[in-house]
Write a protein that holds these residues in place. Structure first.
Motif, mmCIF file in Angstrom:
data_model
loop_
_atom_site.group_PDB
_atom_site.id
_atom_site.type_symbol
_atom_site.label_atom_id
_atom_site.label_comp_id
_atom_site.label_asym_id
_atom_site.label_seq_id
_atom_site.Cartn_x
_atom_site.Cartn_y
_atom_site.Cartn_z
ATOM 1 N N PHE A 50 79.244 -44.540 109.413
ATOM 2 C CA PHE A 50 78.545 -45.400 110.415
ATOM 3 C C PHE A 50 77.161 -45.794 109.932
ATOM 4 O O PHE A 50 76.532 -45.083 109.085
ATOM 5 N N LEU A 51 76.569 -46.759 110.692
ATOM 6 C CA LEU A 51 75.101 -47.403 110.320
ATOM 7 C C LEU A 51 74.271 -46.208 110.253
ATOM 8 O O LEU A 51 74.109 -45.322 111.273
ATOM 9 N N PRO A 52 72.992 -46.127 109.637
ATOM 10 C CA PRO A 52 71.872 -45.153 109.935
ATOM 11 C C PRO A 52 71.250 -45.662 111.240
ATOM 12 O O PRO A 52 70.999 -46.694 111.630
ATOM 13 N N ARG A 53 70.945 -44.497 112.017
ATOM 14 C CA ARG A 53 70.380 -45.234 113.301
ATOM 15 C C ARG A 53 69.190 -45.873 113.095
ATOM 16 O O ARG A 53 68.846 -46.519 114.205
ATOM 17 N N ARG A 54 68.087 -45.931 111.950
ATOM 18 C CA ARG A 54 67.333 -46.614 111.882
ATOM 19 C C ARG A 54 67.294 -48.199 111.880
ATOM 20 O O ARG A 54 66.599 -49.001 111.860
ATOM 21 N N ARG A 337 83.716 -57.256 107.992
ATOM 22 C CA ARG A 337 83.125 -56.530 109.127
ATOM 23 C C ARG A 337 84.082 -55.863 109.817
ATOM 24 O O ARG A 337 84.916 -56.596 110.400
ATOM 25 N N PRO A 338 83.856 -54.501 110.213
ATOM 26 C CA PRO A 338 85.015 -54.027 111.347
ATOM 27 C C PRO A 338 84.662 -54.314 112.618
ATOM 28 O O PRO A 338 83.641 -54.710 113.073
ATOM 29 N N MET A 339 85.451 -54.514 113.686
ATOM 30 C CA MET A 339 85.387 -54.787 114.937
ATOM 31 C C MET A 339 84.516 -53.756 115.538
ATOM 32 O O MET A 339 83.681 -54.275 116.490
ATOM 33 N N SER A 340 84.366 -52.514 115.110
ATOM 34 C CA SER A 340 83.267 -51.527 115.770
ATOM 35 C C SER A 340 81.810 -52.030 115.687
ATOM 36 O O SER A 340 81.052 -51.679 116.525
ATOM 37 N N LEU A 341 81.700 -52.782 114.630
ATOM 38 C CA LEU A 341 80.267 -53.509 114.385
ATOM 39 C C LEU A 341 79.938 -54.656 115.412
ATOM 40 O O LEU A 341 78.975 -54.719 115.769
ATOM 41 N N THR A 342 81.195 -55.474 115.289
ATOM 42 C CA THR A 342 80.950 -56.864 115.974
ATOM 43 C C THR A 342 80.813 -56.540 117.464
ATOM 44 O O THR A 342 80.467 -57.218 118.424
ATOM 45 N N GLY A 343 81.581 -55.599 118.031
ATOM 46 C CA GLY A 343 81.850 -55.295 119.429
ATOM 47 C C GLY A 343 83.199 -55.908 119.902
ATOM 48 O O GLY A 343 83.640 -57.006 119.336
#
Length: 344
Positions: A50-54, A337-343
């Motif tokens: 997953f993306l870094p929180r920053r 890009r994964p669906m989890s990023l796009t929404g």
């Protein structure tokens, strides 16, 4: 606490942004996190990073962007993920956005969730003004559910759905139709959902992001599903719409509504009024295209709103007519890009 961002908003009913094909953009889907407590087979790999929180927009920045979109004519706002309810403090964002429901600038604030955290938040969502939620549920068999999600607890999700219903929220069940995995459950899932008073929407799997295995192994065209159901049930086409891409029928024997989202077999783009904002501030004008606009940079590097508004309007002017999804064996995903990023 999310600081309320208060520009002057257009009154309800004001003109919306219009794309090159004359479609008024009234609907914004906002991913507040790419993180999820499930690892659904068709959505992501087992070892997803997953993306870094920053890299994520703050809740205050998400509120500001949503408010700007509302000022530009968006009337429906859906909060998505990943799993949105795992984002720390997300209820403060819901409370902040609720002021637009109170003012009438926003017609609807909704949520798509896997249901795992819904029991804790259902009453709070209803109090803010959320009136309906979509819950992803691909199986009613506990072992199969855990296999499909790799870690989900069906009992926890059903508890969340019950809590939502008790809070007065209208629940719609979303199920991805998967050949050889849950196609034998589609009819029982429909009967259960309608018996509980929930609509059910079936979704074709989409070629987005990398997953473990080949999607073609489990791709199930929904025209086949509809034909099978029509052999046992009377399906009556109805005009019901929720702002999304689903096309609905009423099932005469159950009295419930059944929706079909068919990005692969029947392109649903002609009336698309939606754009998607990611948790990093990237605006995608089409789910199935890579063209995007960076809103985070003007958001963070300008004191006023004009640069952000200009970026939004310029992006809408590039919204394509439709997507180009194709599922072919061993082919690369249509979009990386994964669906989890796009929404959702």
């Amino acid at each position: 606490m999310v600081a309320l961002y208060q520009p002057m908003l257009k009154p309800a009913g004001a003109g919306a942004m219009t794309d090159p094909f004359g479609r008024a953009i009234r609907y914004l889907r906002v991913s507040v996190t790419d993180r999820c407590d499930f690892r659904c087979l068709y959505c992501m790999t087992e070892e997803t990073t997953f993306l870094p929180r920053r890299d994520l927009l703050t809740l205050e920045e998400l509120d500001r962007l949503c408010t700007l979109f509302i000022g530009l004519g968006v009337r429906r706002l859906r909060i998505t993920g990943g799993e949105p309810l795992v984002r720390r403090g997300v209820m403060t964002l819901f409370r902040a956005l609720g002021r637009h429901l109170e003012s009438g600038a926003l017609e609807e604030l909704t949520l798509t969730t896997n249901g795992s955290q819904l029991a804790r938040h259902a009453a709070g969502l209803a109090a803010i003004g959320v009136r309906r939620v979509n819950v992803s549920l691909d199986s009613l068999d506990p072992a199969r559910f855990r296999a499909l999600t790799r870690r989900g607890d069906l009992a926890q999700v059903l508890e969340g759905i019950a809590a939502a219903r008790a809070a007065g929220l209208k629940v719609k069940i979303n199920a991805v139709a998967l050949k050889g995995l849950n196609e034998d459950e589609i009819e029982p899932l429909m009967v259960w959902a309608h018996g509980e008073g929930h609509d059910l929407t079936l979704i074709e799997t989409m070629p987005m992001g990398e997953v473990d295995g080949d999607r073609t192994d489990h791709y199930l065209p929904l025209d086949q599903v509809r034909a099978r159901l029509a052999a046992r049930y009377r399906l009556e086409d109805i005009a019901h719409r929720t702002g999304g891409p689903a096309r609905y029928v009423r099932v005469a024997e159950t009295g419930g509504r059944l929706g079909f989202i068919t990005p692969m077999t029947h392109n649903f783009c002609e009336a698309c009024n939606r754009v998607r904002l990611t948790c990093t501030g990237t605006l995608y004008m089409c789910l199935g295209q890579e063209d995007a606009a960076d809103l985070r940079t003007p958001l963070r590097h300008s004191e006023g709103d004009e640069a952000v508004r200009a970026a939004i309007v310029a992006a809408i002017a590039r919204k394509p007519k439709g997507h180009d999804f194709v599922i072919a064996r061993n082919a690369r995903p249509a979009v990386g890009r994964p669906m989890s990023l796009t929404g959702g």
